[in-house]
Motif scaffolding. Structure first.
Motif, PDB file in Angstrom:
ATOM      1  N   SER A  36       0.811  -1.158   0.095  1.00 11.61           N
ATOM      2  CA  SER A  36       0.090  -0.050  -0.064  1.00 11.61           C
ATOM      3  C   SER A  36       0.907   1.148   0.036  1.00 11.61           C
ATOM      4  O   SER A  36       0.595   2.152  -0.879  1.00 11.61           O
ATOM      5  CB  SER A  36      -0.909  -0.133   1.009  1.00 11.61           C
ATOM      6  OG  SER A  36      -1.561   1.237   1.306  1.00 11.61           O
ATOM      7  N   ARG A  37       1.978   1.280   0.919  1.00 10.24           N
ATOM      8  CA  ARG A  37       2.821   2.673   0.886  1.00 10.24           C
ATOM      9  C   ARG A  37       3.452   2.646  -0.152  1.00 10.24           C
ATOM     10  O   ARG A  37       3.844   3.983  -0.678  1.00 10.24           O
ATOM     11  CB  ARG A  37       3.611   2.456   2.033  1.00 10.24           C
ATOM     12  CG  ARG A  37       3.007   2.402   3.697  1.00 10.24           C
ATOM     13  CD  ARG A  37       4.032   2.485   4.430  1.00 10.24           C
ATOM     14  NE  ARG A  37       3.327   2.581   6.002  1.00 10.24           N
ATOM     15  CZ  ARG A  37       4.110   2.708   7.087  1.00 10.24           C
ATOM     16  NH1 ARG A  37       5.573   2.717   7.212  1.00 10.24           N
ATOM     17  NH2 ARG A  37       3.520   2.698   8.165  1.00 10.24           N
ATOM     18  N   ALA A  38       3.954   1.496  -1.045  1.00 13.05           N
ATOM     19  CA  ALA A  38       4.784   1.701  -2.141  1.00 13.05           C
ATOM     20  C   ALA A  38       3.987   2.443  -3.194  1.00 13.05           C
ATOM     21  O   ALA A  38       4.448   2.894  -4.062  1.00 13.05           O
ATOM     22  CB  ALA A  38       5.374   0.389  -2.594  1.00 13.05           C
ATOM     23  N   GLY A  39       2.630   2.096  -3.224  1.00 15.81           N
ATOM     24  CA  GLY A  39       1.669   2.935  -4.228  1.00 15.81           C
ATOM     25  C   GLY A  39       1.824   2.035  -5.866  1.00 15.81           C
ATOM     26  O   GLY A  39       1.766   2.768  -6.747  1.00 15.81           O
ATOM     27  N   VAL A  40       2.493   0.702  -5.798  1.00 12.98           N
ATOM     28  CA  VAL A  40       2.774   0.226  -7.028  1.00 12.98           C
ATOM     29  C   VAL A  40       1.498  -0.656  -7.572  1.00 12.98           C
ATOM     30  O   VAL A  40       1.454  -1.150  -8.719  1.00 12.98           O
ATOM     31  CB  VAL A  40       3.872  -0.697  -6.963  1.00 12.98           C
ATOM     32  CG1 VAL A  40       5.071   0.123  -6.360  1.00 12.98           C
ATOM     33  CG2 VAL A  40       3.776  -1.871  -5.781  1.00 12.98           C
ATOM     34  N   VAL A  41       0.231  -0.863  -6.835  1.00  6.07           N
ATOM     35  CA  VAL A  41      -0.695  -1.839  -6.849  1.00  6.07           C
ATOM     36  C   VAL A  41      -1.703  -1.104  -7.784  1.00  6.07           C
ATOM     37  O   VAL A  41      -2.208  -1.939  -8.685  1.00  6.07           O
ATOM     38  CB  VAL A  41      -1.332  -2.374  -5.666  1.00  6.07           C
ATOM     39  CG1 VAL A  41      -2.308  -3.211  -6.001  1.00  6.07           C
ATOM     40  CG2 VAL A  41      -0.138  -3.200  -5.113  1.00  6.07           C
ATOM     41  N   ARG A  42      -2.143   0.046  -7.446  1.00  7.46           N
ATOM     42  CA  ARG A  42      -3.178   0.660  -8.259  1.00  7.46           C
ATOM     43  C   ARG A  42      -3.099   0.529 -10.105  1.00  7.46           C
ATOM     44  O   ARG A  42      -1.919   0.940 -10.444  1.00  7.46           O
ATOM     45  CB  ARG A  42      -3.453   2.161  -7.864  1.00  7.46           C
ATOM     46  CG  ARG A  42      -4.839   2.881  -8.837  1.00  7.46           C
ATOM     47  CD  ARG A  42      -5.111   4.253  -8.060  1.00  7.46           C
ATOM     48  NE  ARG A  42      -5.615   3.916  -6.902  1.00  7.46           N
ATOM     49  CZ  ARG A  42      -6.853   3.678  -6.537  1.00  7.46           C
ATOM     50  NH1 ARG A  42      -7.498   3.210  -7.648  1.00  7.46           N
ATOM     51  NH2 ARG A  42      -7.382   3.590  -5.462  1.00  7.46           N
ATOM     52  N   GLY A  43      -4.066   0.088 -10.654  1.00 11.19           N
ATOM     53  CA  GLY A  43      -3.981  -0.159 -12.093  1.00 11.19           C
ATOM     54  C   GLY A  43      -2.970  -1.224 -12.464  1.00 11.19           C
ATOM     55  O   GLY A  43      -2.886  -1.482 -13.592  1.00 11.19           O
ATOM     56  N   ALA A  44      -2.398  -2.086 -11.491  1.00  4.39           N
ATOM     57  CA  ALA A  44      -1.608  -3.078 -12.080  1.00  4.39           C
ATOM     58  C   ALA A  44      -2.030  -4.360 -12.018  1.00  4.39           C
ATOM     59  O   ALA A  44      -3.207  -4.643 -11.564  1.00  4.39           O
ATOM     60  CB  ALA A  44      -0.316  -3.009 -10.833  1.00  4.39           C
ATOM     61  N   ARG A  45      -1.255  -5.200 -12.752  1.00  2.00           N
ATOM     62  CA  ARG A  45      -1.871  -6.575 -12.890  1.00  2.00           C
ATOM     63  C   ARG A  45      -0.851  -7.211 -11.976  1.00  2.00           C
ATOM     64  O   ARG A  45       0.371  -7.289 -12.011  1.00  2.00           O
ATOM     65  CB  ARG A  45      -1.463  -7.003 -14.539  1.00  2.00           C
ATOM     66  CG  ARG A  45      -1.948  -8.528 -14.695  1.00  2.00           C
ATOM     67  CD  ARG A  45      -1.706  -9.028 -16.188  1.00  2.00           C
ATOM     68  NE  ARG A  45      -2.061 -10.372 -16.428  1.00  2.00           N
ATOM     69  CZ  ARG A  45      -1.174 -11.186 -16.500  1.00  2.00           C
ATOM     70  NH1 ARG A  45       0.149 -10.835 -16.590  1.00  2.00           N
ATOM     71  NH2 ARG A  45      -1.601 -12.488 -16.835  1.00  2.00           N
ATOM     72  N   MET A 182      18.286  -6.742 -10.994  1.00  2.00           N
ATOM     73  CA  MET A 182      17.164  -6.189 -10.416  1.00  2.00           C
ATOM     74  C   MET A 182      17.825  -5.123  -9.430  1.00  2.00           C
ATOM     75  O   MET A 182      18.722  -5.009  -8.742  1.00  2.00           O
ATOM     76  CB  MET A 182      16.090  -6.879  -9.675  1.00  2.00           C
ATOM     77  CG  MET A 182      15.276  -8.042 -10.690  1.00  2.00           C
ATOM     78  SD  MET A 182      14.270  -9.060  -9.998  1.00  2.00           S
ATOM     79  CE  MET A 182      12.928  -8.039  -9.726  1.00  2.00           C
ATOM     80  N   THR A 183      17.107  -4.027  -9.148  1.00  2.00           N
ATOM     81  CA  THR A 183      17.319  -2.931  -7.923  1.00  2.00           C
ATOM     82  C   THR A 183      16.498  -3.456  -7.035  1.00  2.00           C
ATOM     83  O   THR A 183      15.315  -3.558  -6.829  1.00  2.00           O
ATOM     84  CB  THR A 183      16.888  -1.519  -8.325  1.00  2.00           C
ATOM     85  OG1 THR A 183      17.467  -1.262  -9.866  1.00  2.00           O
ATOM     86  CG2 THR A 183      17.188  -0.659  -7.487  1.00  2.00           C
ATOM     87  N   VAL A 184      17.290  -3.567  -5.684  1.00  2.03           N
ATOM     88  CA  VAL A 184      17.023  -4.261  -4.581  1.00  2.03           C
ATOM     89  C   VAL A 184      16.967  -3.311  -3.307  1.00  2.03           C
ATOM     90  O   VAL A 184      18.082  -2.569  -3.261  1.00  2.03           O
ATOM     91  CB  VAL A 184      17.519  -5.444  -4.154  1.00  2.03           C
ATOM     92  CG1 VAL A 184      17.053  -6.265  -3.169  1.00  2.03           C
ATOM     93  CG2 VAL A 184      17.431  -6.217  -5.434  1.00  2.03           C
ATOM     94  N   SER A 185      15.807  -3.318  -2.575  1.00  2.00           N
ATOM     95  CA  SER A 185      16.217  -2.347  -1.335  1.00  2.00           C
ATOM     96  C   SER A 185      15.102  -3.281  -0.105  1.00  2.00           C
ATOM     97  O   SER A 185      14.364  -4.081  -0.547  1.00  2.00           O
ATOM     98  CB  SER A 185      15.410  -1.241  -1.581  1.00  2.00           C
ATOM     99  OG  SER A 185      14.094  -1.213  -1.759  1.00  2.00           O
ATOM    100  N   VAL A 186      15.453  -2.915   0.983  1.00  2.00           N
ATOM    101  CA  VAL A 186      14.617  -3.084   2.230  1.00  2.00           C
ATOM    102  C   VAL A 186      13.675  -2.210   2.308  1.00  2.00           C
ATOM    103  O   VAL A 186      13.855  -1.092   2.811  1.00  2.00           O
ATOM    104  CB  VAL A 186      15.491  -3.491   3.427  1.00  2.00           C
ATOM    105  CG1 VAL A 186      14.719  -3.885   4.679  1.00  2.00           C
ATOM    106  CG2 VAL A 186      16.470  -4.597   3.494  1.00  2.00           C
ATOM    107  N   ALA A 187      12.352  -2.719   2.100  1.00  2.00           N
ATOM    108  CA  ALA A 187      11.070  -1.759   2.431  1.00  2.00           C
ATOM    109  C   ALA A 187      10.687  -1.601   3.609  1.00  2.00           C
ATOM    110  O   ALA A 187      10.273  -0.753   4.099  1.00  2.00           O
ATOM    111  CB  ALA A 187      10.056  -2.258   1.345  1.00  2.00           C
ATOM    112  N   ALA A 188      11.096  -2.790   4.378  1.00  2.00           N
ATOM    113  CA  ALA A 188      10.758  -2.826   5.798  1.00  2.00           C
ATOM    114  C   ALA A 188      11.041  -3.686   6.794  1.00  2.00           C
ATOM    115  O   ALA A 188      11.484  -4.716   6.048  1.00  2.00           O
ATOM    116  CB  ALA A 188       8.918  -2.669   6.091  1.00  2.00           C
ATOM    117  N   ARG A 189      11.334  -3.261   8.055  1.00  2.00           N
ATOM    118  CA  ARG A 189      12.064  -4.229   8.922  1.00  2.00           C
ATOM    119  C   ARG A 189      11.183  -4.318  10.216  1.00  2.00           C
ATOM    120  O   ARG A 189      11.518  -2.866  10.743  1.00  2.00           O
ATOM    121  CB  ARG A 189      13.614  -4.283   9.055  1.00  2.00           C
ATOM    122  CG  ARG A 189      14.172  -5.281   9.981  1.00  2.00           C
ATOM    123  CD  ARG A 189      15.714  -5.142   9.915  1.00  2.00           C
ATOM    124  NE  ARG A 189      16.320  -6.264  10.380  1.00  2.00           N
ATOM    125  CZ  ARG A 189      17.022  -7.399   9.686  1.00  2.00           C
ATOM    126  NH1 ARG A 189      16.934  -7.168   8.178  1.00  2.00           N
ATOM    127  NH2 ARG A 189      17.643  -8.289  10.231  1.00  2.00           N
TER     128      ARG A 189
END
Length: 228
Positions: A36-45, A182-189
């Motif tokens: 939800s916080r990443a904002g990547v889902v809206r309109g996505a498959r 791929m570009t990788v990061s830790v989104a949450a811990r």
């Protein structure tokens, strides 16, 4: 669904888990929250792997995904997730299958996954409730195949978000995904107290050197990887 994105996300906590199906817990909700916080889902498959009760798939739909496909290797989980989707009036395509089955579909904009990741003394076999959490000796029986498959499951610019325990080597997940370009990061811990599974096998985890004596918390880690 007609409520706001976050309110609907919260309502996914009401999903039902049949006996033998993984009940959504802290890891499920943390993955949903970060998506939800990443904002990547809206309109996505969106692809939800290891869907269990379907909680993450429902959250993706509530966040405005244009299409949601979900997979699990457990027939019980598939039936449970389908009923939950129907109960929430969500158009989710829930299928029986694995990464191999998902890979024959057109690539996705977003892949979400809460895989089995708890280190286990026995290598998990067959289909049963234990398959929802047992990850083999290093907790990576499912994580490694996910890392191998992720790049090809995504469109260019697509995003993977996966949640796992600190005890199943998140640094290895990051390294494997980076090796695919791929570009990788830790989104949450986030630290949580041990649940029943970790409590039950704490002695074995200490014996094999994965757990410090008297420690009863673990960090959940959400890793994000974006295909270039």
């Amino acid at each position: 669904m007609t409520t706001t994105e976050f309110d609907t996300f919260k309502s996914a906590r009401l999903v039902h888990a049949d006996p033998g199906v993984y009940e959504p817990q802290d890891d499920s909700w943390l993955l949903c929250e970060m998506a939800s916080r990443a904002g990547v889902v809206r309109g996505a498959r969106v692809l939800d792997m290891c869907t269990g009760s379907g909680a993450v798939a429902l959250a993706a739909a509530s966040l405005g995904a244009r299409e949601v496909v979900a997979f699990d290797i457990s027939p019980l989980a598939v039936e449970c997730a389908r009923r939950n989707a129907a109960a929430f009036d969500v158009d989710a395509d829930v299928r029986l299958g694995s990464f191999a089955d998902a890979s024959v579909l057109e690539p996705f904009d977003v892949v979400l996954c809460n895989p089995p990741y708890v280190p286990s003394e026995a290598v998990p076999e067959g289909v049963g409730p234990h398959r929802a959490w047992d990850g083999g000796h290093d907790g990576r029986v499912v994580l490694d195949p996910l890392c191998d498959a992720a790049h090809d499951l995504l469109v260019s610019g697509g995003t993977l978000m996966v949640v796992q325990s600190e005890y199943s080597a998140p640094e290895r997940t990051e390294a494997m995904l980076r090796r695919t370009g791929m570009t990788v990061s830790v989104a949450a811990r986030r630290s949580i107290s041990f649940g029943p599974v970790m409590t039950e096998r704490a002695a074995w985890l200490q014996q094999v050197g994965l757990l410090e004596p008297s420690r009863d918390i673990e960090d959940l880690v959400v890793i994000r990887a974006d295909r270039r």
